[in-house]
Design a protein around this motif. Structure first.
Motif, PDB file in Angstrom:
ATOM      1  N   SER A 133     -10.146   4.365   9.087  1.00 31.65           N
ATOM      2  CA  SER A 133     -11.312   3.591   8.638  1.00 31.65           C
ATOM      3  C   SER A 133     -11.869   2.720   9.749  1.00 31.65           C
ATOM      4  O   SER A 133     -11.283   2.577  10.824  1.00 31.65           O
ATOM      5  CB  SER A 133     -10.927   2.722   7.438  1.00 31.65           C
ATOM      6  OG  SER A 133     -10.203   1.580   7.875  1.00 31.65           O
ATOM      7  N   TRP A 134     -12.975   2.075   9.473  1.00 31.23           N
ATOM      8  CA  TRP A 134     -13.608   1.155  10.412  1.00 31.23           C
ATOM      9  C   TRP A 134     -12.744  -0.076  10.662  1.00 31.23           C
ATOM     10  O   TRP A 134     -12.937  -0.782  11.650  1.00 31.23           O
ATOM     11  CB  TRP A 134     -14.983   0.728   9.901  1.00 31.23           C
ATOM     12  CG  TRP A 134     -14.921  -0.056   8.628  1.00 31.23           C
ATOM     13  CD1 TRP A 134     -14.965   0.449   7.364  1.00 31.23           C
ATOM     14  CD2 TRP A 134     -14.766  -1.456   8.480  1.00 31.23           C
ATOM     15  NE1 TRP A 134     -14.842  -0.552   6.436  1.00 31.23           N
ATOM     16  CE2 TRP A 134     -14.721  -1.745   7.093  1.00 31.23           C
ATOM     17  CE3 TRP A 134     -14.647  -2.524   9.370  1.00 31.23           C
ATOM     18  CZ2 TRP A 134     -14.569  -3.028   6.604  1.00 31.23           C
ATOM     19  CZ3 TRP A 134     -14.508  -3.800   8.867  1.00 31.23           C
ATOM     20  CH2 TRP A 134     -14.476  -4.040   7.494  1.00 31.23           C
ATOM     21  N   MET A 135     -11.789  -0.349   9.770  1.00 35.14           N
ATOM     22  CA  MET A 135     -10.949  -1.539   9.916  1.00 35.14           C
ATOM     23  C   MET A 135      -9.891  -1.386  11.000  1.00 35.14           C
ATOM     24  O   MET A 135      -9.291  -2.361  11.422  1.00 35.14           O
ATOM     25  CB  MET A 135     -10.270  -1.878   8.582  1.00 35.14           C
ATOM     26  CG  MET A 135     -11.258  -2.359   7.542  1.00 35.14           C
ATOM     27  SD  MET A 135     -10.470  -2.780   6.002  1.00 35.14           S
ATOM     28  CE  MET A 135      -9.534  -4.214   6.475  1.00 35.14           C
ATOM     29  N   THR A 136      -9.647  -0.167  11.441  1.00 38.06           N
ATOM     30  CA  THR A 136      -8.659   0.062  12.483  1.00 38.06           C
ATOM     31  C   THR A 136      -9.366   0.065  13.830  1.00 38.06           C
ATOM     32  O   THR A 136     -10.304   0.828  14.046  1.00 38.06           O
ATOM     33  CB  THR A 136      -7.940   1.407  12.264  1.00 38.06           C
ATOM     34  OG1 THR A 136      -7.393   1.417  10.965  1.00 38.06           O
ATOM     35  CG2 THR A 136      -6.849   1.614  13.281  1.00 38.06           C
ATOM     36  N   LEU A 139       0.830  -1.185   0.000  1.00 38.33           N
ATOM     37  CA  LEU A 139       0.000   0.000   0.000  1.00 38.33           C
ATOM     38  C   LEU A 139       0.874   1.248   0.000  1.00 38.33           C
ATOM     39  O   LEU A 139       1.943   1.272   0.590  1.00 38.33           O
ATOM     40  CB  LEU A 139      -0.887   0.030   1.236  1.00 38.33           C
ATOM     41  CG  LEU A 139      -1.981  -1.014   1.350  1.00 38.33           C
ATOM     42  CD1 LEU A 139      -2.663  -0.898   2.705  1.00 38.33           C
ATOM     43  CD2 LEU A 139      -2.985  -0.892   0.258  1.00 38.33           C
ATOM     44  N   LYS A 140       0.348   2.261  -0.610  1.00 39.88           N
ATOM     45  CA  LYS A 140       1.034   3.557  -0.606  1.00 39.88           C
ATOM     46  C   LYS A 140       0.719   4.280   0.699  1.00 39.88           C
ATOM     47  O   LYS A 140      -0.301   3.993   1.345  1.00 39.88           O
ATOM     48  CB  LYS A 140       0.556   4.386  -1.798  1.00 39.88           C
ATOM     49  CG  LYS A 140       0.927   3.775  -3.134  1.00 39.88           C
ATOM     50  CD  LYS A 140       0.413   4.630  -4.267  1.00 39.88           C
ATOM     51  CE  LYS A 140       0.804   4.003  -5.595  1.00 39.88           C
ATOM     52  NZ  LYS A 140       0.295   4.774  -6.721  1.00 39.88           N
ATOM     53  N   PRO A 141       1.584   5.242   1.100  1.00 37.70           N
ATOM     54  CA  PRO A 141       1.342   5.955   2.369  1.00 37.70           C
ATOM     55  C   PRO A 141      -0.061   6.559   2.480  1.00 37.70           C
ATOM     56  O   PRO A 141      -0.674   6.496   3.547  1.00 37.70           O
ATOM     57  CB  PRO A 141       2.422   7.039   2.375  1.00 37.70           C
ATOM     58  CG  PRO A 141       3.541   6.428   1.594  1.00 37.70           C
ATOM     59  CD  PRO A 141       2.871   5.624   0.509  1.00 37.70           C
ATOM     60  N   GLU A 142      -0.609   7.087   1.381  1.00 36.59           N
ATOM     61  CA  GLU A 142      -1.955   7.673   1.472  1.00 36.59           C
ATOM     62  C   GLU A 142      -3.021   6.607   1.771  1.00 36.59           C
ATOM     63  O   GLU A 142      -4.015   6.877   2.442  1.00 36.59           O
ATOM     64  CB  GLU A 142      -2.328   8.466   0.205  1.00 36.59           C
ATOM     65  CG  GLU A 142      -2.293   7.679  -1.085  1.00 36.59           C
ATOM     66  CD  GLU A 142      -0.972   7.759  -1.849  1.00 36.59           C
ATOM     67  OE1 GLU A 142      -1.006   7.529  -3.066  1.00 36.59           O
ATOM     68  OE2 GLU A 142       0.074   8.046  -1.247  1.00 36.59           O
ATOM     69  N   HIS A 143      -2.764   5.376   1.307  1.00 40.39           N
ATOM     70  CA  HIS A 143      -3.695   4.298   1.617  1.00 40.39           C
ATOM     71  C   HIS A 143      -3.590   3.894   3.090  1.00 40.39           C
ATOM     72  O   HIS A 143      -4.599   3.568   3.724  1.00 40.39           O
ATOM     73  CB  HIS A 143      -3.443   3.087   0.712  1.00 40.39           C
ATOM     74  CG  HIS A 143      -3.688   3.377  -0.725  1.00 40.39           C
ATOM     75  ND1 HIS A 143      -2.816   3.011  -1.712  1.00 40.39           N
ATOM     76  CD2 HIS A 143      -4.700   4.039  -1.350  1.00 40.39           C
ATOM     77  CE1 HIS A 143      -3.273   3.417  -2.884  1.00 40.39           C
ATOM     78  NE2 HIS A 143      -4.411   4.036  -2.683  1.00 40.39           N
ATOM     79  N   HIS A 144      -2.379   3.940   3.632  1.00 37.68           N
ATOM     80  CA  HIS A 144      -2.203   3.640   5.059  1.00 37.68           C
ATOM     81  C   HIS A 144      -2.912   4.693   5.906  1.00 37.68           C
ATOM     82  O   HIS A 144      -3.504   4.376   6.932  1.00 37.68           O
ATOM     83  CB  HIS A 144      -0.717   3.573   5.422  1.00 37.68           C
ATOM     84  CG  HIS A 144      -0.035   2.342   4.912  1.00 37.68           C
ATOM     85  ND1 HIS A 144       0.141   1.227   5.677  1.00 37.68           N
ATOM     86  CD2 HIS A 144       0.492   2.052   3.695  1.00 37.68           C
ATOM     87  CE1 HIS A 144       0.757   0.294   4.968  1.00 37.68           C
ATOM     88  NE2 HIS A 144       0.974   0.781   3.763  1.00 37.68           N
ATOM     89  N   ARG A 145      -2.847   5.950   5.469  1.00 38.82           N
ATOM     90  CA  ARG A 145      -3.550   7.018   6.192  1.00 38.82           C
ATOM     91  C   ARG A 145      -5.057   6.759   6.190  1.00 38.82           C
ATOM     92  O   ARG A 145      -5.736   6.934   7.193  1.00 38.82           O
ATOM     93  CB  ARG A 145      -3.241   8.386   5.576  1.00 38.82           C
ATOM     94  CG  ARG A 145      -1.924   8.951   6.006  1.00 38.82           C
ATOM     95  CD  ARG A 145      -1.753  10.412   5.543  1.00 38.82           C
ATOM     96  NE  ARG A 145      -0.344  10.678   5.418  1.00 38.82           N
ATOM     97  CZ  ARG A 145       0.412  10.436   4.340  1.00 38.82           C
ATOM     98  NH1 ARG A 145      -0.130   9.942   3.258  1.00 38.82           N
ATOM     99  NH2 ARG A 145       1.694  10.707   4.337  1.00 38.82           N
ATOM    100  N   GLN A 146      -5.598   6.365   5.033  1.00 38.79           N
ATOM    101  CA  GLN A 146      -7.029   6.063   4.942  1.00 38.79           C
ATOM    102  C   GLN A 146      -7.386   4.886   5.852  1.00 38.79           C
ATOM    103  O   GLN A 146      -8.415   4.914   6.531  1.00 38.79           O
ATOM    104  CB  GLN A 146      -7.424   5.751   3.500  1.00 38.79           C
ATOM    105  CG  GLN A 146      -7.366   6.949   2.586  1.00 38.79           C
ATOM    106  CD  GLN A 146      -7.549   6.568   1.120  1.00 38.79           C
ATOM    107  OE1 GLN A 146      -7.583   5.400   0.766  1.00 38.79           O
ATOM    108  NE2 GLN A 146      -7.653   7.580   0.267  1.00 38.79           N
TER     109      GLN A 146
END
Length: 141
Positions: A12-15, A1-8
């Motif tokens: 998110s509900w997954m965290t 994943l790219k850093p912006e995806h990690h930020r999302q």
């Protein structure tokens, strides 16, 4: 994943949130190495491995019995093996070359570049009872 995806992902509900503080658990934005996906809902995320080469969790736990070539046979879910209902082949069917490009795409061939299932053989150290227990546990996540 790219850093912006990690930020999302971090928002998110997954965290998971901490039950006491309500704060999100830390998500590393720019990790070094491979970040494995969460196991939550793994029963619903077939096919498996990073390249989608294994159609069911049962096949994941039985490396020596993974199909060389397979294709989904139905939109129904295999509730015994946990994953796609598939037809297994030792090689591509004899009429493969005569199929149109859409029919050909339905076949997953482990001989194709980047689609091997070699390695990932840790389950070989497990007994059949242990494999069955792991499979049952994965169903609960």
């Amino acid at each position: 994943l790219k850093p912006e995806h990690h930020r999302q992902l971090a928002e998110s509900w997954m965290t998971r949130k901490d039950d006491k503080s309500g704060e999100y658990h830390e998500v590393v934005i720019n990790p070094k190495g491979y970040l494995a996906p969460p196991l939550k809902g793994v029963w619903a995320s077939a096919p498996y491995l990073h390249n989608g080469s294994v159609p069911t969790l049962w096949h994941l736990l039985h490396p020596k019995q993974r199909p060389q070539v397979w294709k989904k046979t139905s939109r129904q879910y295999d509730t015994e093996k946990i994953g796609h209902k598939v037809r297994e082949y030792k090689t591509l069917p004899a009429d493969f070359d005569s199929l149109n490009k859409y029919e050909k795409r339905r076949f997953y061939n482990n001989d194709d570049l980047g689609k091997r299932t070699d390695g990932h053989d840790f389950p070989n150290v497990l007994t059949e009872d242990e494999r069955r227990a792991v499979l049952e546990y994965l169903k609960t996540l």
